[in-house]
Scaffold this motif. Structure first.
Motif, PDB file in Angstrom:
ATOM      1  N   LEU A  10      21.321  26.318  32.533  1.00  0.00           N
ATOM      2  CA  LEU A  10      21.177  25.293  31.974  1.00  0.00           C
ATOM      3  C   LEU A  10      20.053  25.130  31.183  1.00  0.00           C
ATOM      4  O   LEU A  10      19.614  24.229  30.221  1.00  0.00           O
ATOM      5  N   LEU A  11      18.523  25.804  32.046  1.00  0.00           N
ATOM      6  CA  LEU A  11      17.367  25.239  31.277  1.00  0.00           C
ATOM      7  C   LEU A  11      17.462  25.946  30.078  1.00  0.00           C
ATOM      8  O   LEU A  11      16.668  25.238  29.196  1.00  0.00           O
ATOM      9  N   ALA A  14      19.452  24.128  27.747  1.00  0.00           N
ATOM     10  CA  ALA A  14      18.790  22.864  27.267  1.00  0.00           C
ATOM     11  C   ALA A  14      17.492  22.409  26.393  1.00  0.00           C
ATOM     12  O   ALA A  14      17.332  22.101  25.554  1.00  0.00           O
ATOM     13  N   GLU A  15      15.981  23.891  26.363  1.00  0.00           N
ATOM     14  CA  GLU A  15      14.852  23.436  26.545  1.00  0.00           C
ATOM     15  C   GLU A  15      15.480  24.101  24.859  1.00  0.00           C
ATOM     16  O   GLU A  15      14.919  23.610  23.628  1.00  0.00           O
ATOM     17  N   ALA A  16      16.098  25.504  24.388  1.00  0.00           N
ATOM     18  CA  ALA A  16      16.894  25.976  22.843  1.00  0.00           C
ATOM     19  C   ALA A  16      17.667  24.746  22.181  1.00  0.00           C
ATOM     20  O   ALA A  16      16.995  23.816  21.301  1.00  0.00           O
ATOM     21  N   LEU A  17      18.337  23.610  22.659  1.00  0.00           N
ATOM     22  CA  LEU A  17      19.163  22.528  22.391  1.00  0.00           C
ATOM     23  C   LEU A  17      18.119  21.526  21.845  1.00  0.00           C
ATOM     24  O   LEU A  17      18.476  20.861  20.490  1.00  0.00           O
ATOM     25  N   PHE A  18      17.334  20.974  23.041  1.00  0.00           N
ATOM     26  CA  PHE A  18      16.409  19.949  23.244  1.00  0.00           C
ATOM     27  C   PHE A  18      15.642  20.066  21.894  1.00  0.00           C
ATOM     28  O   PHE A  18      14.824  19.638  20.876  1.00  0.00           O
ATOM     29  N   TYR A  19      14.697  21.244  22.332  1.00  0.00           N
ATOM     30  CA  TYR A  19      13.151  21.376  21.143  1.00  0.00           C
ATOM     31  C   TYR A  19      14.168  21.405  19.789  1.00  0.00           C
ATOM     32  O   TYR A  19      13.390  20.816  19.527  1.00  0.00           O
ATOM     33  N   ALA A  20      14.792  22.191  19.161  1.00  0.00           N
ATOM     34  CA  ALA A  20      15.697  21.774  18.484  1.00  0.00           C
ATOM     35  C   ALA A  20      16.585  20.931  17.428  1.00  0.00           C
ATOM     36  O   ALA A  20      15.823  20.544  16.699  1.00  0.00           O
ATOM     37  N   ASP A  29      27.749  18.505  27.303  1.00  0.00           N
ATOM     38  CA  ASP A  29      28.645  19.177  26.866  1.00  0.00           C
ATOM     39  C   ASP A  29      28.671  20.014  26.554  1.00  0.00           C
ATOM     40  O   ASP A  29      29.271  21.231  26.776  1.00  0.00           O
ATOM     41  N   ARG A  30      27.481  19.764  24.898  1.00  0.00           N
ATOM     42  CA  ARG A  30      27.041  20.687  24.878  1.00  0.00           C
ATOM     43  C   ARG A  30      26.566  21.688  25.449  1.00  0.00           C
ATOM     44  O   ARG A  30      26.609  23.051  25.349  1.00  0.00           O
ATOM     45  N   ILE A  31      25.624  21.605  26.018  1.00  0.00           N
ATOM     46  CA  ILE A  31      24.325  22.140  27.260  1.00  0.00           C
ATOM     47  C   ILE A  31      25.328  23.286  27.974  1.00  0.00           C
ATOM     48  O   ILE A  31      25.029  24.419  28.109  1.00  0.00           O
TER      49      ILE A  31
END
Length: 180
Positions: A10-11, A14-20, A29-31
């Motif tokens: 999850l982390l 989350a890191e890849a998606l939140f940062y990008a 749902d995406r996470i």
């Protein structure tokens, strides 16, 4: 999959998606889809999005700060090492600026847990730069912090090593001028 593996997956997602893409643009749902963690387990590990965002920033702080600390530890020119490390970071293909300033810019003064992590990260960076500047050099540490933060913002708009190199030149002048 146990909770620890789920937490790591999850982390990572989350890191890849939140940062990008930004925190608000990415839903749970995406996470879940990116991590492959079932929804029930996701909410058992992170009962709310704020908890996931806070954990993401805490983990990023640990890695980021450790990387910078490793770069300056034992360096003959620790100030130069700071800006050389930044130049490398600014040149990474997925560089999107400071995750902590990005989070603060998106979320402002709330949620409190996220704001606390952002403030602790910046205080930790200031403390590390205080070590680099040397004892009794709080003014220099503050100036280095402004140079680091400014170079990071400039590089977010135009990635590459140049902002760090230019800020490093200014830092060297400050260090020279501040010598007794």
């Amino acid at each position: 999959m146990d909770d620890e593996e789920a937490r790591t997956r999850l982390l990572d997602a989350a890191e890849a998606l939140f940062y990008a893409h930004g925190i608000q643009a990415v839903g749970m749902d995406r996470i879940r889809a990116e991590s492959g963690v079932p929804l029930k387990r996701l909410y058992r590990v992170f009962p709310a999005k704020e908890a996931l965002v806070t954990a993401y920033l805490e983990r990023r702080d640990q890695r980021w700060t450790a990387g910078l600390r490793d770069a300056v530890t034992g360096a003959t020119d620790p100030v130069g090492a700071v800006f050389a490390w930044l130049a490398g970071w600014f040149s990474e293909p997925d560089f999107r600026g400071c995750a902590f300033l990005n989070a603060f810019g998106e979320l402002g003064a709330g949620p409190a847990g996220v704001l606390d992590v952002v403030r602790r990260h910046k205080a930790g960076l200031r403390a590390l730069l205080g070590e680099v500047a040397g004892p009794g050099r709080e003014d220099l540490a503050d100036q280095l912090l402004i140079l680091v933060e400014g170079a990071t913002v400039v590089a977010a708009l135009d990635p590459g090593p140049e902002p760090a190199q230019r800020a490093g030149e200014v830092a060297r002048r400050l260090v020279s001028a501040a010598r007794p």
